[in-house]
Design a protein around this motif. Structure first.
Motif, PDB file in Angstrom:
ATOM      1  N   ILE A  24       0.854  -1.267   0.040  1.00 51.49           N
ATOM      2  CA  ILE A  24      -0.139   0.066  -0.082  1.00 51.49           C
ATOM      3  C   ILE A  24       0.899   0.990   0.040  1.00 51.49           C
ATOM      4  CG2 ILE A  24      -1.687   1.401   1.339  1.00 51.49           C
ATOM      5  CD1 ILE A  24      -2.992  -1.099   0.075  1.00 51.49           C
ATOM      6  N   HIS A  25       0.689   2.202  -0.656  1.00 53.57           N
ATOM      7  CA  HIS A  25       1.406   3.500  -0.993  1.00 53.57           C
ATOM      8  C   HIS A  25       0.151   4.805  -0.303  1.00 53.57           C
ATOM      9  CE1 HIS A  25       3.663   6.683  -1.944  1.00 53.57           C
ATOM     10  NE2 HIS A  25       3.101   7.155  -3.044  1.00 53.57           N
ATOM     11  N   SER A  26       0.614   4.788   0.894  1.00 56.31           N
ATOM     12  CA  SER A  26      -0.391   5.429   1.808  1.00 56.31           C
ATOM     13  C   SER A  26      -0.277   7.020   1.654  1.00 56.31           C
ATOM     14  CB  SER A  26      -0.342   4.923   3.203  1.00 56.31           C
ATOM     15  OG  SER A  26       0.808   5.480   3.861  1.00 56.31           O
ATOM     16  N   GLY A  27       0.972   7.526   1.362  1.00 54.40           N
ATOM     17  CA  GLY A  27       1.068   8.986   1.647  1.00 54.40           C
ATOM     18  C   GLY A  27       0.803   9.329   3.024  1.00 54.40           C
ATOM     19  N   GLN A  28       0.747  10.646   3.136  1.00 52.34           N
ATOM     20  CA  GLN A  28       0.273  11.060   4.495  1.00 52.34           C
ATOM     21  C   GLN A  28      -0.492  12.340   4.661  1.00 52.34           C
ATOM     22  OE1 GLN A  28       3.751  10.445   3.228  1.00 52.34           O
ATOM     23  NE2 GLN A  28       4.909  12.336   3.774  1.00 52.34           N
ATOM     24  N   GLN A  29      -1.451  12.542   3.883  1.00 52.88           N
ATOM     25  CA  GLN A  29      -2.248  13.532   3.826  1.00 52.88           C
ATOM     26  C   GLN A  29      -3.214  13.491   4.915  1.00 52.88           C
ATOM     27  OE1 GLN A  29      -2.038  14.128  -0.910  1.00 52.88           O
ATOM     28  NE2 GLN A  29      -2.480  16.098   0.040  1.00 52.88           N
ATOM     29  N   TYR A  30      -2.991  13.202   6.209  1.00 48.66           N
ATOM     30  CA  TYR A  30      -4.035  13.090   7.219  1.00 48.66           C
ATOM     31  C   TYR A  30      -3.905  14.112   8.428  1.00 48.66           C
ATOM     32  CZ  TYR A  30      -4.190   8.319   4.882  1.00 48.66           C
ATOM     33  OH  TYR A  30      -4.156   7.342   4.092  1.00 48.66           O
ATOM     34  N   THR A  31      -5.056  14.257   9.184  1.00 48.00           N
ATOM     35  CA  THR A  31      -4.878  15.166   9.959  1.00 48.00           C
ATOM     36  C   THR A  31      -4.500  14.876  11.504  1.00 48.00           C
ATOM     37  OG1 THR A  31      -7.224  15.079  10.606  1.00 48.00           O
ATOM     38  CG2 THR A  31      -6.797  16.497   8.679  1.00 48.00           C
ATOM     39  N   GLN A 242      11.358  -4.818 -10.519  1.00 51.06           N
ATOM     40  CA  GLN A 242      10.480  -3.881 -10.885  1.00 51.06           C
ATOM     41  C   GLN A 242       9.079  -3.654 -10.252  1.00 51.06           C
ATOM     42  OE1 GLN A 242      11.327  -6.390 -15.189  1.00 51.06           O
ATOM     43  NE2 GLN A 242       9.258  -5.435 -14.976  1.00 51.06           N
ATOM     44  N   SER A 243       8.957  -2.649  -9.843  1.00 54.34           N
ATOM     45  CA  SER A 243       7.892  -2.182  -9.071  1.00 54.34           C
ATOM     46  C   SER A 243       6.562  -1.227  -9.706  1.00 54.34           C
ATOM     47  CB  SER A 243       8.479  -1.404  -7.759  1.00 54.34           C
ATOM     48  OG  SER A 243       7.604  -0.662  -7.026  1.00 54.34           O
ATOM     49  N   MET A 244       5.322  -1.382  -9.388  1.00 53.56           N
ATOM     50  CA  MET A 244       4.286  -0.582 -10.178  1.00 53.56           C
ATOM     51  C   MET A 244       3.554  -0.125  -9.079  1.00 53.56           C
ATOM     52  SD  MET A 244       2.062  -1.676 -13.336  1.00 53.56           S
ATOM     53  CE  MET A 244       0.895  -2.445 -12.511  1.00 53.56           C
ATOM     54  N   THR A 245       3.099   1.501  -9.111  1.00 54.60           N
ATOM     55  CA  THR A 245       2.171   1.782  -8.493  1.00 54.60           C
ATOM     56  C   THR A 245       0.968   2.113  -9.145  1.00 54.60           C
ATOM     57  OG1 THR A 245       3.908   2.880  -7.017  1.00 54.60           O
ATOM     58  CG2 THR A 245       1.782   3.701  -6.495  1.00 54.60           C
ATOM     59  N   PHE A 246      -0.527   1.697  -8.584  1.00 55.58           N
ATOM     60  CA  PHE A 246      -1.598   2.067  -9.350  1.00 55.58           C
ATOM     61  C   PHE A 246      -2.600   2.251  -8.245  1.00 55.58           C
ATOM     62  CE2 PHE A 246      -1.182  -2.473  -8.256  1.00 55.58           C
ATOM     63  CZ  PHE A 246      -2.465  -2.605  -7.811  1.00 55.58           C
ATOM     64  N   ARG A 247      -3.631   2.834  -8.797  1.00 54.00           N
ATOM     65  CA  ARG A 247      -5.117   2.889  -8.015  1.00 54.00           C
ATOM     66  C   ARG A 247      -6.137   1.873  -8.638  1.00 54.00           C
ATOM     67  NH1 ARG A 247      -5.604   8.504  -5.370  1.00 54.00           N
ATOM     68  NH2 ARG A 247      -3.893   9.596  -5.600  1.00 54.00           N
ATOM     69  N   ALA A 248      -7.080   1.421  -7.518  1.00 54.43           N
ATOM     70  CA  ALA A 248      -8.054   0.645  -8.078  1.00 54.43           C
ATOM     71  C   ALA A 248      -9.081   0.811  -7.043  1.00 54.43           C
ATOM     72  CB  ALA A 248      -7.564  -0.834  -7.716  1.00 54.43           C
ATOM     73  N   VAL A 249     -10.571   0.781  -7.706  1.00 58.06           N
ATOM     74  CA  VAL A 249     -11.789   0.750  -6.961  1.00 58.06           C
ATOM     75  C   VAL A 249     -12.247  -0.635  -7.243  1.00 58.06           C
ATOM     76  CG1 VAL A 249     -14.056   1.595  -6.665  1.00 58.06           C
ATOM     77  CG2 VAL A 249     -12.012   3.224  -6.893  1.00 58.06           C
ATOM     78  N   LEU A 295       2.505  -8.962 -14.355  1.00 52.44           N
ATOM     79  CA  LEU A 295       3.391  -9.962 -13.964  1.00 52.44           C
ATOM     80  C   LEU A 295       4.065 -10.557 -15.102  1.00 52.44           C
ATOM     81  CD1 LEU A 295       3.696 -11.479 -11.420  1.00 52.44           C
ATOM     82  CD2 LEU A 295       1.725 -13.189 -11.840  1.00 52.44           C
ATOM     83  N   GLU A 296       3.453 -10.767 -16.251  1.00 50.56           N
ATOM     84  CA  GLU A 296       4.277 -11.418 -17.205  1.00 50.56           C
ATOM     85  C   GLU A 296       5.498 -10.723 -17.714  1.00 50.56           C
ATOM     86  OE1 GLU A 296       1.107 -12.077 -19.854  1.00 50.56           O
ATOM     87  OE2 GLU A 296       0.301 -13.721 -18.892  1.00 50.56           O
ATOM     88  N   LEU A 297       5.368  -9.434 -17.787  1.00 47.33           N
ATOM     89  CA  LEU A 297       6.480  -8.490 -17.695  1.00 47.33           C
ATOM     90  C   LEU A 297       7.645  -8.328 -16.858  1.00 47.33           C
ATOM     91  CD1 LEU A 297       4.187  -5.684 -19.677  1.00 47.33           C
ATOM     92  CD2 LEU A 297       6.075  -7.129 -21.112  1.00 47.33           C
ATOM     93  N   GLY A 298       7.385  -9.147 -15.992  1.00 48.25           N
ATOM     94  CA  GLY A 298       8.424  -9.059 -14.758  1.00 48.25           C
ATOM     95  C   GLY A 298       8.023  -8.122 -13.407  1.00 48.25           C
ATOM     96  N   VAL A 299       7.033  -7.476 -13.453  1.00 52.70           N
ATOM     97  CA  VAL A 299       6.738  -6.682 -12.281  1.00 52.70           C
ATOM     98  C   VAL A 299       6.593  -7.647 -11.303  1.00 52.70           C
ATOM     99  CG1 VAL A 299       5.174  -5.287 -11.093  1.00 52.70           C
ATOM    100  CG2 VAL A 299       5.528  -4.931 -13.577  1.00 52.70           C
ATOM    101  N   ARG A 300       7.291  -7.356  -9.990  1.00 55.09           N
ATOM    102  CA  ARG A 300       7.154  -8.319  -8.751  1.00 55.09           C
ATOM    103  C   ARG A 300       6.680  -7.539  -7.440  1.00 55.09           C
ATOM    104  NH1 ARG A 300       6.882 -11.176 -12.133  1.00 55.09           N
ATOM    105  NH2 ARG A 300       8.161 -13.147 -12.567  1.00 55.09           N
ATOM    106  N   ASP A 301       6.818  -6.324  -7.464  1.00 59.31           N
ATOM    107  CA  ASP A 301       5.909  -5.323  -6.412  1.00 59.31           C
ATOM    108  C   ASP A 301       4.714  -4.630  -7.100  1.00 59.31           C
ATOM    109  OD1 ASP A 301       8.100  -6.280  -5.075  1.00 59.31           O
ATOM    110  OD2 ASP A 301       9.207  -4.422  -4.992  1.00 59.31           O
ATOM    111  N   PHE A 302       3.642  -4.786  -6.594  1.00 59.16           N
ATOM    112  CA  PHE A 302       2.453  -4.283  -6.804  1.00 59.16           C
ATOM    113  C   PHE A 302       1.991  -3.551  -5.557  1.00 59.16           C
ATOM    114  CE2 PHE A 302       2.636  -8.160  -9.731  1.00 59.16           C
ATOM    115  CZ  PHE A 302       2.293  -7.537 -10.887  1.00 59.16           C
ATOM    116  N   LEU A 303       1.862  -1.999  -5.977  1.00 62.85           N
ATOM    117  CA  LEU A 303       1.698  -1.083  -5.104  1.00 62.85           C
ATOM    118  C   LEU A 303       0.295  -0.448  -5.000  1.00 62.85           C
ATOM    119  CD1 LEU A 303       5.434   0.096  -4.477  1.00 62.85           C
ATOM    120  CD2 LEU A 303       4.372  -1.721  -3.565  1.00 62.85           C
ATOM    121  N   LEU A 304      -0.609  -0.789  -4.186  1.00 57.65           N
ATOM    122  CA  LEU A 304      -1.891   0.036  -4.480  1.00 57.65           C
ATOM    123  C   LEU A 304      -1.842   1.282  -3.536  1.00 57.65           C
ATOM    124  CD1 LEU A 304      -4.936  -0.269  -4.976  1.00 57.65           C
ATOM    125  CD2 LEU A 304      -5.374  -1.400  -2.790  1.00 57.65           C
ATOM    126  N   GLY A 305      -2.180   2.487  -4.418  1.00 60.48           N
ATOM    127  CA  GLY A 305      -2.137   3.821  -3.852  1.00 60.48           C
ATOM    128  C   GLY A 305      -3.418   3.752  -3.119  1.00 60.48           C
TER     129      GLY A 305
END
Length: 330
Positions: A24-31, A242-249, A295-305
């Protein structure tokens, strides 16, 4: 930890081998700090492998007065309140700190975390802090030069007993950093995708290469450019994870997905650049199918924003349904 593989006559160093990691890529825009502690501890309990802060001072998301905790101090505090999950900075802007200061901060956080840090660095991008705080924002070419030098400084201070370095932007003279990081090799993550200069820096210095999601063919072309740069510097591209960051709903069915898509549309204007970060609005099964090409292209880290307001249903569905399916290859 890192380990060696011998493939024929070629020795390959790989971070974490071929194992797939999810984060999880969490950021820190919290109060409030308790909000972030709750997020990090719950993500660890859900079985994720990895979680990160970013390193903005005044992120453009949220307007000129939006909340944002400082990255390195927050990362250290959160690392101390978790026990297993890998803790990362994704990524530190080379404009914020002298790389020797960044190296010392990273080494300290590695001790605080018990050897769980992965430190990311990049050439810096949009941030309201440059204008609000009067921090210089050099042209792109200069920032890339700074990034190349910073990588050399970081690795020297982390790995060598004494470091001397003379560059255009940074200089070290008989420099020491003690204590060293706990990890024998602290993973250096480089974030960026420019095929001419950035990927050359990745090819030379990165243990892990992170990029935002792109169409598979675009990603394939970047991989080709990275391989060319690696050959030019005499490095095996297989050494670079290889690491990739993405969002999803995610939702259980189409009706729920559409309701949740409309909820996002009430927050993001139609012309927001953040829409391109969404890999999928769909069911967990659809998410699995969208991730398989990478995954087939070699990405091994999947990071959900996942930034506030938090979408806990997506975080939970990803953990309980998407991750098991990708780990087993179904």
């Amino acid at each position: 930890m890192m380990f060696s593989e011998t493939l024929g006559s070629t020795r390959r160093m790989r971070v974490y081998g071929e194992s797939i990691r999810f984060g999880i890529h969490s950021g820190q825009q919290y109060t409030s700090f308790p909000e972030m502690v709750d997020l990090w501890q719950r993500v660890e309990e859900l079985g994720y492998d990895w979680i990160s802060c970013f390193d903005h001072f005044r992120p453009p998301i949220g307007g000129p007065g939006g909340p944002c905790f400082e990255g390195t101090t927050l990362l250290s505090a959160l690392a101390a309140r978790t026990s297993r999950i890998r803790c990362a900075m994704l990524v530190s802007a080379v404009t914020w700190r002298h790389p020797a200061v960044a190296a010392a901060a990273a080494a300290t956080i590695d001790h605080v975390s018990g050897g769980r840090l992965e430190f990311g660095i990049g050439a810096a991008g949009d941030d309201l802090g440059y204008e609000q705080y009067g921090i210089p924002f050099p042209p792109a070419g200069q920032r890339l030069d700074m990034l190349d030098e910073a990588c050399r400084v970081l690795r020297g201070l982390w790995d060598e007993e004494v470091t001397d370095f003379t560059g255009k932007h940074f200089r070290l003279s008989a420099a020491h950093l003690e204590p060293k990081p706990l990890q024998q090799r602290l993973p250096l993550v480089i974030g960026g995708e420019g095929v001419k200069r950035m990927l050359r820096i990745v090819a030379e210095h990165a243990d892990i290469w992170n990029t935002l999601v792109a169409e598979p063919e675009t990603y394939r072309r970047r991989l080709g450019a990275l391989a060319d740069h690696a050959a030019a510097v005499g490095r095996d591209p297989g050494e670079i994870r290889q690491s990739m960051t993405f969002r999803a709903v995610l939702g259980e069915d189409r009706q729920q997905v559409e309701e949740r898509r409309r909820a996002v549309a009430r927050i993001l204007p139609p012309d927001s650049p953040l829409w391109s970060e969404y890999l999928v609005f769909g069911t967990p099964e659809e998410c699995v199918e969208r991730l398989k090409p990478y995954l087939e292209l070699g990405v091994r880290d999947f990071l959900l924003g996942s930034r506030p307001p938090l979408d806990w249903r997506t975080i939970e569905l990803f953990a309980t349904e998407v991750i098991p399916a990708l780990r087993t290859g179904s």
